[in-house]
Write a protein that holds these residues in place. Structure first.
Motif, PDB file in Angstrom:
ATOM      1  N   LYS A  99     -11.922   5.824  -1.414  1.00 29.85           N
ATOM      2  CA  LYS A  99     -12.395   4.584  -0.790  1.00 29.85           C
ATOM      3  C   LYS A  99     -13.116   4.906   0.517  1.00 29.85           C
ATOM      4  O   LYS A  99     -12.896   5.965   1.118  1.00 29.85           O
ATOM      5  CB  LYS A  99     -11.247   3.597  -0.571  1.00 29.85           C
TER       6      LYS A  99
ATOM      7  N   GLY B  14      -0.955   2.054   8.445  1.00 32.85           N
ATOM      8  CA  GLY B  14      -1.293   3.276   7.718  1.00 32.85           C
ATOM      9  C   GLY B  14      -2.247   4.184   8.473  1.00 32.85           C
ATOM     10  O   GLY B  14      -2.887   3.793   9.452  1.00 32.85           O
TER      11      GLY B  14
ATOM     12  N   ARG C 148       0.970  -5.069   7.711  1.00 35.77           N
ATOM     13  CA  ARG C 148       2.405  -5.227   7.442  1.00 35.77           C
ATOM     14  C   ARG C 148       3.200  -5.207   8.742  1.00 35.77           C
ATOM     15  O   ARG C 148       3.416  -4.165   9.324  1.00 35.77           O
ATOM     16  CB  ARG C 148       2.840  -4.088   6.496  1.00 35.77           C
TER      17      ARG C 148
ATOM     18  N   GLY D  76      -5.601   0.021  -0.599  1.00 38.39           N
ATOM     19  CA  GLY D  76      -4.401  -0.781  -0.385  1.00 38.39           C
ATOM     20  C   GLY D  76      -3.853  -1.421  -1.653  1.00 38.39           C
ATOM     21  O   GLY D  76      -2.713  -1.887  -1.650  1.00 38.39           O
TER      22      GLY D  76
ATOM     23  N   GLY E 273     -11.351   1.675   7.063  1.00 41.54           N
ATOM     24  CA  GLY E 273      -9.988   1.245   7.383  1.00 41.54           C
ATOM     25  C   GLY E 273      -9.556   0.090   6.490  1.00 41.54           C
ATOM     26  O   GLY E 273      -8.727  -0.725   6.893  1.00 41.54           O
ATOM     27  N   CYS E 274     -10.130   0.030   5.297  1.00 43.36           N
ATOM     28  CA  CYS E 274      -9.829  -1.054   4.341  1.00 43.36           C
ATOM     29  C   CYS E 274     -10.075  -2.423   4.944  1.00 43.36           C
ATOM     30  O   CYS E 274      -9.148  -3.237   5.090  1.00 43.36           O
ATOM     31  CB  CYS E 274      -8.423  -0.937   3.772  1.00 43.36           C
TER      32      CYS E 274
ATOM     33  N   CYS F  22      -6.411   3.374   8.626  1.00 41.40           N
ATOM     34  CA  CYS F  22      -6.895   2.446   9.657  1.00 41.40           C
ATOM     35  C   CYS F  22      -6.578   2.981  11.044  1.00 41.40           C
ATOM     36  O   CYS F  22      -7.344   2.761  11.988  1.00 41.40           O
ATOM     37  CB  CYS F  22      -6.370   1.033   9.431  1.00 41.40           C
TER      38      CYS F  22
ATOM     39  N   ALA G 130      -4.018  -4.839   4.785  1.00 40.12           N
ATOM     40  CA  ALA G 130      -2.593  -4.698   4.429  1.00 40.12           C
ATOM     41  C   ALA G 130      -1.793  -4.625   5.729  1.00 40.12           C
ATOM     42  O   ALA G 130      -1.216  -3.593   6.064  1.00 40.12           O
ATOM     43  CB  ALA G 130      -2.381  -3.463   3.566  1.00 40.12           C
TER      44      ALA G 130
ATOM     45  N   CYS H  29      -5.853  -2.460   8.763  1.00 39.45           N
ATOM     46  CA  CYS H  29      -6.407  -2.883   7.477  1.00 39.45           C
ATOM     47  C   CYS H  29      -5.922  -4.276   7.083  1.00 39.45           C
ATOM     48  O   CYS H  29      -5.009  -4.823   7.702  1.00 39.45           O
ATOM     49  CB  CYS H  29      -5.967  -1.895   6.408  1.00 39.45           C
TER      50      CYS H  29
ATOM     51  N   CYS I  50       0.866  -1.183   0.000  1.00 40.72           N
ATOM     52  CA  CYS I  50       0.000   0.000   0.000  1.00 40.72           C
ATOM     53  C   CYS I  50       0.902   1.233   0.000  1.00 40.72           C
ATOM     54  O   CYS I  50       1.962   1.222   0.629  1.00 40.72           O
ATOM     55  CB  CYS I  50      -0.905   0.015   1.226  1.00 40.72           C
TER      56      CYS I  50
ATOM     57  N   PRO J 113      -6.090   4.302  -3.360  1.00 37.89           N
ATOM     58  CA  PRO J 113      -6.902   5.419  -2.866  1.00 37.89           C
ATOM     59  C   PRO J 113      -6.701   5.683  -1.376  1.00 37.89           C
ATOM     60  O   PRO J 113      -6.253   4.812  -0.641  1.00 37.89           O
ATOM     61  CB  PRO J 113      -8.327   4.930  -3.100  1.00 37.89           C
TER      62      PRO J 113
HETATM   63  S1  SF4 Z   1      -4.594  -0.565   3.123  1.00 39.34           S
HETATM   64 FE1  SF4 Z   1      -6.070   1.090   3.338  1.00 39.34          FE
HETATM   65  S2  SF4 Z   1      -6.159   1.625   5.510  1.00 39.34           S
HETATM   66 FE2  SF4 Z   1      -4.333   0.402   5.133  1.00 39.34          FE
HETATM   67  S3  SF4 Z   1      -2.786   1.927   4.893  1.00 39.34           S
HETATM   68 FE3  SF4 Z   1      -3.486   1.354   2.879  1.00 39.34          FE
HETATM   69  S4  SF4 Z   1      -5.080   2.795   2.310  1.00 39.34           S
HETATM   70 FE4  SF4 Z   1      -4.732   3.000   4.512  1.00 39.34          FE
END
Ligand code: SF4
Ligand SMILES: O=C(O)C[C@H](O)C(=O)O
Length: 510
Positions: A418, A142, A278, A442, A186-187, A145, A276, A274, A62, A393
């Motif tokens: 998003k 990120g 990590r 993401g 928050g994806c 979230c 993603a 989210c 992301c 996004p």
């Molecule tokens: S996956 Fe979504 S919530 Fe997570 S850091 Fe990326 S854009 Fe933000």
């Protein structure tokens, strides 16, 4: 410790670009839970594809590489100042090479430091331990979230759930509410870490610390193990689904920790992460700084890339190609659920730009144009040309105070982001003839590939993520989730998930 900086750089790169196996397994399982051909299943396919692309390209999963947060444990006698210095150097280098986005911004002036260093960035927590090796864990969480983190002070009253007492059942209600209030912003599908007790600060730290647990571990405290599995089962009945599109997979992991509190306070703190998700860690040789082993890498899990579309797809889906600039007539023909494929030019714009445009003119003509809520990772080559390295996004709701007015002032026909927007924007879409398009949060590598050329940039003084990038795109896919006829998928999902939440008001734990 001649290898220390290099080892930390490897850790940062791996964390940003390679989703750990336990998280991959959770994302794969989510896809199996969704019916073929649904929006949720298709989004999870894009997510899976994106994870593979990030690993292959060694580029961020992301674009928002988050607030780098390190947890370091050192044997007695190891100089922590040397480690701190190496972390900072590695962070700056990872930013220069596009493994991290320049994400550290002066809170008052908004100026981006450009190298991810500054007061409070990165976050580093040190601890000593009796073992021989150095352990460094890193999480890149990120901002979108992070904005969905929430802290409850008990007792309280929660919409849909009623009275929330200072007991396990009250905690249960807070956690369910935390998942509900995140919606898709928050994806989702997401992971949550929960901290029970502490004070306001240590409660959140405890919550975030839970995110270092493996997705598949079992809580050693039996009541909390029971709570975690209850939440996993129940939260997935809220119907929020991937990106808030509706669906069966809303929550991929729930980890709860507990600490003592003061008699007067009872906090339940929730850290929302989210999909993603990590985080990675390494054990290092304390003499050389070399990596002895990785912490969350004991197996290889391939992403499930089987197609998610089915011939007898449940949700009828129309695919419409849009060439920017777009006419009002074309926009009026779109309705919620349509998939659009965009070609032509789009312009990125997020918080700084929206606030600027309220008072000022725009350097480019936005009539019939498309605004993309996105803060990309960009790199300049030797010839001085910019290239998009990651560009998914960002959360659109932050622009709610501005968006409606800006759509009308500049004649914008489509806004891409998003998580959806609110009633004010929905009204403007209807009055002016515009749509809101949801891209998969993401999926930064997936979208970067559609961004063929950087045509130019304005407002570089806002910093790379906030600047207005003018991009030529080809085959950029997104879903209409708010149309010009007053329909919003986000409003519908929010309403139906509140109804479901209210079904869990009755006590479960004594
Ligand atoms: S996956 Fe979504 S919530 Fe997570 S850091 Fe990326 S854009 Fe933000
Ligand atoms: O800052 C971004 O690019 C995205 C952010 O993490 C978000 O989820 O809104």
């Amino acid at each position: 410790m001649e290898n220390l900086k290099q080892s930390i750089l490897e850790l940062i790169t791996d964390t940003s670009t390679n989703l750990p196996p336990d998280v991959r397994r959770a994302v794969n399982a989510a896809k199996l839970q969704e019916d073929l051909g649904t929006r949720a299943a298709l989004s999870l396919s894009t997510i899976a594809q994106n994870v593979v692309m990030a690993e292959e390209n060694v580029s961020p999963i992301c674009q928002d590489t988050g607030m780098p947060t390190f947890e370091v444990k050192t044997p007695i006698g190891v100089n922590q100042l040397i480690i701190k210095k190496a972390i900072k150097e590695a962070i700056a280098e990872a930013t220069k090479t596009g493994k991290l986005r320049s994400n550290s911004v002066d809170s008052l002036t908004g100026a981006n430091t450009g190298d991810n260093l500054g007061p409070g960035t990165p976050v580093i927590h040190f601890e000593q331990w009796e073992e021989d090796e150095i352990e460094i864990k890193l999480i890149l969480k990120g901002g979108g979230c992070e904005n969905k983190n929430i802290q409850y002070s008990l007792p309280c009253e929660l919409e849909g759930l009623g009275k929330v007492g200072r007991n396990l059942d009250g905690i249960r209600k807070c956690i369910l509410h935390a998942v509900y209030q995140a919606q898709g912003q928050g994806c989702s599908a997401g992971f949550i870490g929960v901290g029970i007790g502490g004070d306001r600060t240590s409660g959140y730290a405890l919550a975030k610390h839970q995110l270092f647990r493996r997705v598949d571990d079992v809580n050693p405290i039996p009541e909390l193990a029971e709570l975690e599995s209850y939440i996993m089962e129940t939260a997935n009945q809220l119907g929020i689904g991937t990106m808030g599109f509706g669906g069966n997979a809303t929550l991929l992991g729930c980890k709860v920790g507990v600490e003592n509190r003061l008699p007067a306070s009872f906090f339940v703190s929730v850290a929302y992460n989210c999909w993603a998700f990590r985080r990675q860690g390494v054990r290092l040789n304390p003499e050389t700084g070399e990596i002895n082993r990785y912490l969350y890498k004991d197996e290889v899990v391939e992403m499930d890339l089987t197609p998610a579309a089915a011939a007898d797809a449940k949700e009828e889906r129309r695919e419409v190609v849009l060439q920017a600039p777009i006419s009002e007539e074309q926009i009026r023909s779109l309705k919620v659920g349509d998939v659009v494929i965009i070609n032509g030019e789009m312009h990125t714009g997020r918080d700084a730009l929206h606030s600027y445009l309220m008072e000022n003119d725009c350097p480019v003509d936005l009539n019939g144009g498309i605004i993309y809520h996105c803060g990309p990772v960009m790199l300049k080559d030797e010839a001085g040309e910019w290239h998009v390295k990651a560009a998914g996004p960002t959360t659109s709701i932050r622009e709610e105070p501005y968006q409606g007015e800006i759509i009308k002032k500049f004649g914008i026909r489509a806004v891409i982001g998003k998580g959806g927007m609110g009633a004010k924007t929905l009204k403007a879409l209807n009055e002016h003839g515009a749509v809101y398009l949801n891209a998969i949060g993401g999926a930064a590598q997936y979208y970067a590939e559609c961004l063929e050329k950087v045509e130019g940039v304005d407002f570089m003084e806002f910093g790379v993520p906030e600047a207005m990038w003018h991009l030529r795109v080809k085959g950029f896919a997104a879903i209409v989730t708010m149309d010009s006829h007053g329909n919003s998928l986000h409003a519908d999902v929010e309403k139906s998930s509140m109804e479901k939440l209210a079904q869990f008001a009755a006590p479960v734990f004594k």
